[in-house]
Design an enzyme around this catalytic site. Structure first.
Site, PDB file in Angstrom:
ATOM      1  N   PRO A  69       3.581  -1.978  -8.896  1.00  0.00           N
ATOM      2  CA  PRO A  69       5.024  -2.098  -8.630  1.00  0.00           C
ATOM      3  C   PRO A  69       5.830  -0.834  -8.909  1.00  0.00           C
ATOM      4  O   PRO A  69       7.041  -0.834  -8.778  1.00  0.00           O
ATOM      5  CB  PRO A  69       5.448  -3.216  -9.573  1.00  0.00           C
ATOM      6  CG  PRO A  69       4.544  -3.038 -10.760  1.00  0.00           C
ATOM      7  CD  PRO A  69       3.206  -2.611 -10.189  1.00  0.00           C
TER       8      PRO A  69
ATOM      9  N   ALA B 242       5.125   1.453 -11.830  1.00  0.00           N
ATOM     10  CA  ALA B 242       5.139   1.900 -13.231  1.00  0.00           C
ATOM     11  C   ALA B 242       4.566   3.305 -13.394  1.00  0.00           C
ATOM     12  O   ALA B 242       5.117   4.124 -14.139  1.00  0.00           O
ATOM     13  CB  ALA B 242       4.371   0.914 -14.108  1.00  0.00           C
ATOM     14  N   TRP B 243       3.456   3.591 -12.723  1.00  0.00           N
ATOM     15  CA  TRP B 243       2.877   4.940 -12.830  1.00  0.00           C
ATOM     16  C   TRP B 243       3.807   5.964 -12.191  1.00  0.00           C
ATOM     17  O   TRP B 243       3.921   7.092 -12.677  1.00  0.00           O
ATOM     18  CB  TRP B 243       1.495   4.970 -12.180  1.00  0.00           C
ATOM     19  CG  TRP B 243       0.402   4.530 -13.109  1.00  0.00           C
ATOM     20  CD1 TRP B 243       0.505   3.611 -14.128  1.00  0.00           C
ATOM     21  CD2 TRP B 243      -0.955   4.982 -13.120  1.00  0.00           C
ATOM     22  NE1 TRP B 243      -0.700   3.454 -14.759  1.00  0.00           N
ATOM     23  CE2 TRP B 243      -1.619   4.283 -14.158  1.00  0.00           C
ATOM     24  CE3 TRP B 243      -1.674   5.889 -12.354  1.00  0.00           C
ATOM     25  CZ2 TRP B 243      -2.970   4.478 -14.449  1.00  0.00           C
ATOM     26  CZ3 TRP B 243      -3.030   6.091 -12.630  1.00  0.00           C
ATOM     27  CH2 TRP B 243      -3.659   5.390 -13.666  1.00  0.00           C
TER      28      TRP B 243
ATOM     29  N   ASP C 120       1.321   2.239  -1.201  1.00  0.00           N
ATOM     30  CA  ASP C 120       0.724   0.943  -1.519  1.00  0.00           C
ATOM     31  C   ASP C 120       0.822   0.011  -0.316  1.00  0.00           C
ATOM     32  O   ASP C 120       1.703   0.160   0.538  1.00  0.00           O
ATOM     33  CB  ASP C 120       1.412   0.291  -2.720  1.00  0.00           C
ATOM     34  CG  ASP C 120       0.514  -0.719  -3.412  1.00  0.00           C
ATOM     35  OD1 ASP C 120       0.002  -0.411  -4.511  1.00  0.00           O
ATOM     36  OD2 ASP C 120       0.290  -1.823  -2.862  1.00  0.00           O
TER      37      ASP C 120
ATOM     38  N   ASP D 105      -1.651   1.472   4.132  1.00  0.00           N
ATOM     39  CA  ASP D 105      -3.041   1.471   3.681  1.00  0.00           C
ATOM     40  C   ASP D 105      -3.513   2.916   3.551  1.00  0.00           C
ATOM     41  O   ASP D 105      -3.581   3.651   4.540  1.00  0.00           O
ATOM     42  CB  ASP D 105      -3.895   0.714   4.697  1.00  0.00           C
ATOM     43  CG  ASP D 105      -5.358   0.617   4.306  1.00  0.00           C
ATOM     44  OD1 ASP D 105      -5.761   1.250   3.306  1.00  0.00           O
ATOM     45  OD2 ASP D 105      -6.108  -0.095   5.001  1.00  0.00           O
ATOM     46  N   VAL D 106      -3.824   3.317   2.336  1.00  0.00           N
ATOM     47  CA  VAL D 106      -4.186   4.711   2.094  1.00  0.00           C
ATOM     48  C   VAL D 106      -5.466   5.111   2.823  1.00  0.00           C
ATOM     49  O   VAL D 106      -5.718   6.299   3.043  1.00  0.00           O
ATOM     50  CB  VAL D 106      -4.322   4.960   0.575  1.00  0.00           C
ATOM     51  CG1 VAL D 106      -5.611   4.360   0.030  1.00  0.00           C
ATOM     52  CG2 VAL D 106      -4.240   6.443   0.244  1.00  0.00           C
TER      53      VAL D 106
ATOM     54  N   ASP E 126      -4.436   3.880  -9.367  1.00  0.00           N
ATOM     55  CA  ASP E 126      -4.651   2.652 -10.129  1.00  0.00           C
ATOM     56  C   ASP E 126      -5.000   1.530  -9.154  1.00  0.00           C
ATOM     57  O   ASP E 126      -4.785   0.358  -9.434  1.00  0.00           O
ATOM     58  CB  ASP E 126      -3.389   2.304 -10.930  1.00  0.00           C
ATOM     59  CG  ASP E 126      -3.686   1.408 -12.126  1.00  0.00           C
ATOM     60  OD1 ASP E 126      -4.817   1.481 -12.653  1.00  0.00           O
ATOM     61  OD2 ASP E 126      -2.801   0.635 -12.530  1.00  0.00           O
TER      62      ASP E 126
ATOM     63  N   LYS F  50      -8.952   4.775 -11.274  1.00  0.00           N
ATOM     64  CA  LYS F  50      -9.492   3.615 -11.977  1.00  0.00           C
ATOM     65  C   LYS F  50     -10.775   3.160 -11.311  1.00  0.00           C
ATOM     66  O   LYS F  50     -10.908   3.181 -10.091  1.00  0.00           O
ATOM     67  CB  LYS F  50      -8.487   2.462 -11.944  1.00  0.00           C
ATOM     68  CG  LYS F  50      -9.028   1.165 -12.552  1.00  0.00           C
ATOM     69  CD  LYS F  50      -7.945   0.133 -12.759  1.00  0.00           C
ATOM     70  CE  LYS F  50      -7.444  -0.454 -11.461  1.00  0.00           C
ATOM     71  NZ  LYS F  50      -6.391  -1.477 -11.710  1.00  0.00           N
TER      72      LYS F  50
END
EC number: 2.1.1.-
Length: 246
Positions: free
Chosen positions: A83, A85-86, A112, A129-130, A154, A194
């Site tokens: 959402p 945060a990073w 995202d 979509d990356v 992440d 991650k």
């Protein structure tokens, strides 16, 4: 794939906790257990107090404190940003809003599949979509000089409940980022991603070792102890001189 550029700041409110409490009734035993743990989680409480969008902010804060990943003036690509945060942490650390007039101004681009509420100092490409070539081209267009100094990820695939399958999907996502780095990451740059421990972790680590001068496994305190989640921190990118996937 159409993306949306978000530049306007809005008050940062943590809505998840309120929503969870409102829907506490009618849940299964497992859901009650998860919710109870969630409400007692000190990082969830701290995120609300410090206006971070979710607890994961503290993972990046800790890793950055130990490894100096972010600094003023850097260009950051945040993959799996929702959402946000990073991206909040990145905006602060690279001085993306120019709040510190004595330091260089950085840039933060978050991508995202999910919608992300606007954040001052960040550009959001969503839903996107990356792994889609059209998204890749849009990323290049948005990045200053078409380059990033840091790639953060992440990301996690939608869980199937089949551990090995979920692990394989996440490794594939991470390898996609390494492939993208050839055209996006500035030589000497950093990749933080991650992953979940599993049978193919060594393949990702081997690839990172080929592409970066230094690679290490990091498990921040904010990662739950029972989780197989770890982060791979790769620094000093060689500039695509490793072995690219066929």
């Amino acid at each position: 794939m159409a993306g949306h550029l978000k530049l306007v700041g809005v008050p940062l409110k943590v809505r998840r906790l309120h929503t969870a409490v409102c829907h506490y009734r009618g849940r299964t035993g497992a859901e009650h257990l998860w919710l109870t743990r969630h409400l007692k989680d000190p990082f969830v409480k701290a995120a609300k107090v410090e206006s971070y969008r979710c607890r994961s902010a503290f993972k990046l804060l800790e890793m950055n404190e130990k490894h100096q990943i972010l600094r003023p003036g850097l260009r950051v690509l945040d993959c799996g940003a929702a959402p946000g945060a990073w991206s909040q942490v990145a905006v602060q650390r690279v001085n993306a809003t120019g709040a510190d007039s004595s330091s260089p101004v950085g840039f933060v681009l978050g991508v995202d599949l999910l919608h992300i509420f606007p954040l001052a100092g960040a550009t959001f490409l969503c839903p996107a979509d990356v792994t889609d070539p059209r998204t890749f081209q849009k990323i290049l267009e948005l990045l200053p000089s078409r380059r990033a100094d840091v790639i953060l990820s992440d990301m996690a695939p939608n869980a199937t409940g089949i551990r090995d399958l979920d692990h394989d999907k996440l490794i594939s996502l991470c390898l996609t980022l390494v492939d993208m780095a050839v055209d996006i990451l500035h030589p000497g740059g950093t990749l933080l991603c991650k992953t979940w421990a599993g049978s193919k972790s060594h393949l990702l680590q081997k690839r990172l070792t080929q592409e970066f001068q230094s690679t290490r496994v990091v498990k921040p305190e904010a990662s739950r102890k029972e989780s197989s989640e770890v982060y791979l921190l790769a620094t000093q990118y060689r500039g695509g001189k490793g072995t690219r996937r066929p």
